[in-house]
Design a protein around this motif. Structure first.
Motif, PDB file in Angstrom:
ATOM      1  N   ARG A   1      28.600  62.770  27.727  1.00 54.87           N
ATOM      2  CA  ARG A   1      29.585  61.805  28.213  1.00 54.87           C
ATOM      3  C   ARG A   1      30.984  62.404  28.182  1.00 54.87           C
ATOM      4  NH1 ARG A   1      26.536  58.162  24.976  1.00 54.87           N
ATOM      5  NH2 ARG A   1      28.120  58.219  23.342  1.00 54.87           N
ATOM      6  N   ARG A   2      31.313  63.090  27.090  1.00 53.82           N
ATOM      7  CA  ARG A   2      32.640  63.689  26.972  1.00 53.82           C
ATOM      8  C   ARG A   2      32.859  64.752  28.055  1.00 53.82           C
ATOM      9  NH1 ARG A   2      31.561  62.650  21.504  1.00 53.82           N
ATOM     10  NH2 ARG A   2      30.423  64.591  21.238  1.00 53.82           N
TER      11      ARG A   2
ATOM     12  N   LEU B   1      22.943  59.433  28.576  1.00 51.51           N
ATOM     13  CA  LEU B   1      23.697  60.635  28.248  1.00 51.51           C
ATOM     14  C   LEU B   1      24.054  60.664  26.764  1.00 51.51           C
ATOM     15  CD1 LEU B   1      26.218  60.927  31.238  1.00 51.51           C
ATOM     16  CD2 LEU B   1      24.126  62.245  30.875  1.00 51.51           C
TER      17      LEU B   1
ATOM     18  N   TRP C   1      30.102  51.204  30.565  1.00 52.10           N
ATOM     19  CA  TRP C   1      30.149  52.669  30.631  1.00 52.10           C
ATOM     20  C   TRP C   1      29.455  53.172  31.886  1.00 52.10           C
ATOM     21  CZ3 TRP C   1      31.439  57.464  30.240  1.00 52.10           C
ATOM     22  CH2 TRP C   1      30.496  58.466  30.486  1.00 52.10           C
TER      23      TRP C   1
ATOM     24  N   LEU D   1      22.713  57.968  33.486  1.00 49.80           N
ATOM     25  CA  LEU D   1      24.060  57.807  32.936  1.00 49.80           C
ATOM     26  C   LEU D   1      24.026  57.096  31.589  1.00 49.80           C
ATOM     27  CD1 LEU D   1      26.076  56.819  36.138  1.00 49.80           C
ATOM     28  CD2 LEU D   1      26.198  58.986  34.899  1.00 49.80           C
TER      29      LEU D   1
ATOM     30  N   ALA E   1      31.293  55.303  34.686  1.00 47.56           N
ATOM     31  CA  ALA E   1      30.865  56.666  35.010  1.00 47.56           C
ATOM     32  C   ALA E   1      30.597  56.814  36.501  1.00 47.56           C
ATOM     33  CB  ALA E   1      29.611  57.019  34.210  1.00 47.56           C
TER      34      ALA E   1
END
Length: 306
Positions: A131-132, A126, A172, A123, A176
């Motif tokens: 990520r988007r 990425l 993040w 993760l 995620a």
């Protein structure tokens, strides 16, 4: 400094703060050359050797290798170009270190297993496009194609900057993982469906339920009103009346009594995962920390249960 002065290796060491061994090594490598030798055969250096050694020491402390330093000293490379290239390389190293720090922090903070460590690392690594795509799939599953939630979806979109800090990367990663949690997605889908049902044909209510609860219950919480008190009963009565105005007859019929429906809504809104997502979102996007609604929602739930 006397340009005709001659210095032995021990003198250079004392003047530059280097060890005798280090000065001798740099001399053997040709980074500083002796001007001559004394009658005993010991190497002697001119005044320029002090300046060269100080530059060598500075460049070594900045992490440059001896081949590059030699090229700078021999003017084969401009010092400004070397500094720019090295600064760029350090930026890459800093990003890598931030990434490693974030992964280790996430693992340490959650007691992750070996499998989770691998997931956390994936993760964190990425790309921006990946990520988007991950966030887009999450928000599409939660809100579907309902255009009324386009603004809400945008406000819930994390955008990790390229120069993200370790704290932002760690946030993040946790965000995620939360977004990938099936239970959390189901919670948000339910909240979105309830908002849509309450909006009628005129769009999302203004103010929404969260704003309404803060408006009515917030002052009671701040004043220390006990949920079981008569004063609290008055707040609940007004809350029920104004919430009923958001609903149509069909919504009430499907959801049971207004009180039961409102209680279920507030319990869902008070799920700690929802607030945690917003907290992490603020860290990732560099926003100010959001105001917590946990106390107000908890107070309203306790008051409604009575």
């Amino acid at each position: 400094m006397n340009g005709d002065a001659r210095y032995l290796i021990g003198d250079l060491a004392r003047l530059t703060g280097l060890t005798v061994k280090t000065v001798r090594f740099y001399s053997d490598q040709g980074l500083v050359s002796p001007a001559d030798r004394n009658p005993a055969g010991h190497r002697r250096y001119g005044a320029d050797a002090v300046a060269r050694l100080e530059l060598v020491r500075t460049l070594r402390e900045l992490g440059l290798g001896l081949p590059v330093i030699r090229q700078v000293l021999e003017r084969e490379l401009a010092l400004s170009d070397v500094a720019a290239a090295h600064a760029e390389a350090l930026d890459v190293q800093i990003r890598v270190l931030r990434l490693r720090r974030a992964v280790l922090g996430a693992v340490a903070g959650h007691g992750s297993t070996t499998e989770e460590l691998t997931l956390v690392h994936q993760l964190a690594r990425l790309t921006g496009e990946e990520r988007r795509r991950l966030v887009g799939e999450f928000l599409a599953e939660v809100f579907g194609s309902d255009g009324r939630f386009a603004g809400v979806a945008r406000s819930l979109t994390p955008e990790l900057p390229e120069d993200a800090s370790a704290e932002q990367i760690e946030a993040w990663v946790e965000l995620a993982r939360l977004a990938a949690d099936a239970g959390f997605r189901e919670l948000l889908r339910g909240l979105a469906a309830d908002e849509a049902a309450e909006s009628g044909t005129g769009g999302l209510p203004r103010p929404g339920l969260a704003v309404l609860v803060r408006e009515l219950a917030g002052p009671a919480v701040a004043a220390g009103v006990v949920p079981t008190s008569p004063e609290a009963a008055g707040v609940v009565a007004e809350l029920l009346e104004r919430y009923a105005g958001m609903l149509d007859a069909t919504a009430v019929a499907v959801g049971g009594s207004v009180r039961a429906r409102l209680l279920a809504r507030l319990r869902a809104m008070g799920d700690p995962r929802r607030e945690r997502y917003v907290e992490l979102l603020a860290v990732v996007n560099g926003w100010a920390a959001p105001r917590s609604s946990a106390r107000v929602l908890d107070w309203a739930v306790r008051a409604l249960r009575l």
